[in-house]
Design an enzyme around this catalytic site. Structure first.
Site, PDB file in Angstrom:
ATOM      1  N   LYS A  35      13.423   3.481  -1.723  1.00 15.92           N
ATOM      2  CA  LYS A  35      12.906   3.065  -1.040  1.00 15.92           C
ATOM      3  C   LYS A  35      11.848   2.011  -1.259  1.00 15.92           C
ATOM      4  O   LYS A  35      11.849   1.823  -2.736  1.00 15.92           O
ATOM      5  CB  LYS A  35      11.964   4.083  -0.262  1.00 15.92           C
ATOM      6  CG  LYS A  35      11.498   5.144  -1.172  1.00 15.92           C
ATOM      7  CD  LYS A  35      10.851   6.482  -0.365  1.00 15.92           C
ATOM      8  CE  LYS A  35      10.006   6.841  -2.079  1.00 15.92           C
ATOM      9  NZ  LYS A  35       9.774   8.526  -1.450  1.00 15.92           N
ATOM     10  N   ARG A 130       2.263  17.786   4.222  1.00 16.79           N
ATOM     11  CA  ARG A 130       2.877  16.361   4.656  1.00 16.79           C
ATOM     12  C   ARG A 130       3.264  16.462   6.067  1.00 16.79           C
ATOM     13  O   ARG A 130       2.459  16.435   7.020  1.00 16.79           O
ATOM     14  CB  ARG A 130       2.908  15.421   3.226  1.00 16.79           C
ATOM     15  CG  ARG A 130       2.352  14.514   3.452  1.00 16.79           C
ATOM     16  CD  ARG A 130       3.232  12.955   2.748  1.00 16.79           C
ATOM     17  NE  ARG A 130       3.867  12.915   2.193  1.00 16.79           N
ATOM     18  CZ  ARG A 130       4.482  12.883   0.991  1.00 16.79           C
ATOM     19  NH1 ARG A 130       3.867  11.972   0.049  1.00 16.79           N
ATOM     20  NH2 ARG A 130       5.955  12.792   0.965  1.00 16.79           N
ATOM     21  N   TYR A 255     -14.127 -13.110 -17.863  1.00 16.48           N
ATOM     22  CA  TYR A 255     -14.707 -12.844 -16.050  1.00 16.48           C
ATOM     23  C   TYR A 255     -16.485 -12.506 -16.568  1.00 16.48           C
ATOM     24  O   TYR A 255     -16.052 -11.069 -17.386  1.00 16.48           O
ATOM     25  CB  TYR A 255     -14.080 -12.572 -15.215  1.00 16.48           C
ATOM     26  CG  TYR A 255     -13.721 -13.827 -14.781  1.00 16.48           C
ATOM     27  CD1 TYR A 255     -14.264 -15.035 -13.333  1.00 16.48           C
ATOM     28  CD2 TYR A 255     -12.458 -13.360 -14.021  1.00 16.48           C
ATOM     29  CE1 TYR A 255     -13.918 -15.517 -13.533  1.00 16.48           C
ATOM     30  CE2 TYR A 255     -11.161 -14.904 -13.734  1.00 16.48           C
ATOM     31  CZ  TYR A 255     -12.376 -16.322 -12.606  1.00 16.48           C
ATOM     32  OH  TYR A 255     -11.212 -16.633 -12.032  1.00 16.48           O
ATOM     33  N   MET A 303      -6.425 -12.916 -12.310  1.00 17.75           N
ATOM     34  CA  MET A 303      -5.593 -13.060 -11.568  1.00 17.75           C
ATOM     35  C   MET A 303      -3.838 -12.820 -11.640  1.00 17.75           C
ATOM     36  O   MET A 303      -3.079 -13.354 -11.477  1.00 17.75           O
ATOM     37  CB  MET A 303      -5.551 -14.012  -9.951  1.00 17.75           C
ATOM     38  CG  MET A 303      -4.200 -14.146  -9.011  1.00 17.75           C
ATOM     39  SD  MET A 303      -5.053 -14.928  -7.864  1.00 17.75           S
ATOM     40  CE  MET A 303      -6.517 -13.926  -7.188  1.00 17.75           C
TER      41      MET A 303
HETATM   42  C1  LIG Z   1      10.002   9.310  -2.416  1.00 17.49           C
HETATM   43  C2  LIG Z   1      11.085  10.714  -2.265  1.00 17.49           C
HETATM   44  C3  LIG Z   1      12.078  11.390  -3.143  1.00 17.49           C
HETATM   45  C4  LIG Z   1      11.828  10.912  -4.647  1.00 17.49           C
HETATM   46  O1  LIG Z   1      11.546  11.234  -5.353  1.00 17.49           O
HETATM   47  P1  LIG Z   1      11.228  10.522  -6.460  1.00 17.49           P
HETATM   48  O2  LIG Z   1      10.173  11.436  -7.544  1.00 17.49           O
HETATM   49  O3  LIG Z   1      11.281   9.192  -6.907  1.00 17.49           O
HETATM   50  O4  LIG Z   1      12.840  11.546  -7.469  1.00 17.49           O
HETATM   51  C5  LIG Z   1      13.200  12.348  -2.863  1.00 17.49           C
HETATM   52  N1  LIG Z   1      12.590  12.805  -1.184  1.00 17.49           N
HETATM   53  C6  LIG Z   1      11.698  12.423  -0.557  1.00 17.49           C
HETATM   54  C7  LIG Z   1      11.176  12.660   0.620  1.00 17.49           C
HETATM   55  C8  LIG Z   1      10.734  11.939  -1.424  1.00 17.49           C
HETATM   56  O5  LIG Z   1       9.868  11.029  -0.459  1.00 17.49           O
END
Ligand SMILES: *Cc1c(COP(=O)(O)O)cnc(C)c1O
Length: 358
Positions: A35, A130, A255, A303
């Site tokens: 993801k 969640r 800055y 930046m």
């Molecule tokens: C992102 C996610 C994972 C992977 O988690 P990591 O800590 O990056 O291994 C696994 N299961 C779900 C439901 C997630 O949202």
């Protein structure tokens, strides 16, 4: 031509980390979590190199569609599932597997009678609070799903950990127990473990594991680097010096003039900043590699530039190579300096940075 920051992506390391997942969970199938653009490494390039994974997981429907349109033929689970009828239709069209975690999704599935079938992972909320159904609703939801014409059996069962990165917190064991009690006696594939779960909690090793961050060579545990876990970092972030100049005791730098020079030194200006994804809130003294040696960051991150103290490198000059994180400078260490977790650093590298496969 590379005119500023670039990231090297080590595909050999990616394959090595998948092998490490396999050796840590030898009896499990691997759903590689890619993801958020492959945790910032690039969705498609990561998917191609992790071709040996048994399946992929993404968060959003559009990420799954991108994979399909690029020719990916793996099972792809969408971890947040669908919210609208349009999204459900797209998932059917692109043959994406869904997580079902709320009653609104269940209602959308119940009223569909087309030919197409969808693979479902039923998510149980064992304490993360969640996504997921409460354990008391599990039996009903499971039955309704199995009666849905468009749901392709078997329905998978999953949950997600809240604190698996803390090996001393028995909340994880409570979650595993609750999941096992709730699903006992049901014949179904099960999936519990993220990276921390699969590395630290044997009892979380069920039919499918869902590693994310460890695939990229990054440790899920605070205070521990991926290398110490037998992982290899996939991403390294590079740039170079673009100016070197003396600064005198008492002068301020950058800055707001928030950093004041305590003795005469030499300032190096590096072409990288928060516009590239280098974290703005790193502390003064954060290590940066110039010509392979550590020097401290001084002044504020802007930046497009950062400034470093070159007192130990009087011969450094514009064009000299700089590493912001990578093999000899763990991203976990930079995350500590920025008071964040390494996930956010690798995910946050911006479009401006050129990605180079090695
Ligand atoms: C992102 C996610 C994972 C992977 O988690 P990591 O800590 O990056 O291994 C696994 N299961 C779900 C439901 C997630 O949202």
């Amino acid at each position: 031509m590379i005119s500023g920051a670039y990231a090297l992506l080590n595909h050999e390391a990616l394959r090595h980390n998948l092998a490490k997942v396999r050796s840590s969970a030898p009896n499990a199938k691997v759903m590689a979590v890619i993801k958020a653009n492959g945790y910032g490494h690039g969705l498609l390039r990561v998917a191609r190199t992790l071709n040996d994974a048994d399946a992929f997981a993404v968060a959003r429907v559009d990420e799954g569609i991108r994979l399909r349109e690029a020719g990916c033929i793996h099972a792809i689970t969408v971890l947040e599932g669908f919210t609208t009828l349009d999204e459900l239709a797209a998932m059917l069209k692109y043959q994406l597997d869904t997580v079902v975690h709320n009653f609104e999704q269940l209602a959308l599935l119940k009223n569909r009678f087309e030919q197409a079938r969808i693979v479902v992972w039923l998510k149980i909320d064992t304490g993360m609070n969640r996504l997921g159904f409460k354990p008391k609703d599990f039996a009903t939801v499971y039955q309704v799903l199995n009666e849905c014409v468009i749901v392709k059996p078997p329905v998978g069962l999953m949950t997600h950990f809240a604190s698996a990165d803390d090996e001393n917190d028995d909340f994880t064991l409570q979650q595993i127990c609750l999941f096992n009690e709730t699903t006992q006696g049901y014949y179904a594939p099960r999936s519990i473990a993220n990276s921390a779960g699969l590395l630290a909690w044997q009892a979380a090793l069920t039919d499918w594991v869902r590693p994310g961050v460890m695939l990229y060579g990054v440790s899920p545990f605070p205070g521990q680097v991926g290398l110490a876990l037998g992982l290899r970092p996939v991403m390294s972030l590079h740039s170079h010096l673009i100016a070197v100049k003396p600064i005198e005791k008492g002068e301020t730098l950058g800055y707001s003039g928030s950093w004041r020079c305590e003795q005469d030194t030499v300032v190096g200006v590096v072409a990288i900043g928060y516009g590239d994804g280098y974290p703005r809130y790193v502390k003064v003294g954060t290590p940066v590699l110039v010509n392979g040696s550590r020097v401290p960051l001084i002044g504020r991150v802007s930046m497009d530039m950062i400034t470093v103290d070159l007192a130990d490198q009087p011969n450094a000059k514009p064009g000299d190579p700089v590493v912001l994180w990578g093999n000899s400078l763990p991203v976990e260490e930079i995350a500590d300096c920025a008071n964040t977790i390494p996930y956010t650093l690798v995910c946050g590298v911006t479009q401006r940075v050129q990605f180079i496969d090695v």
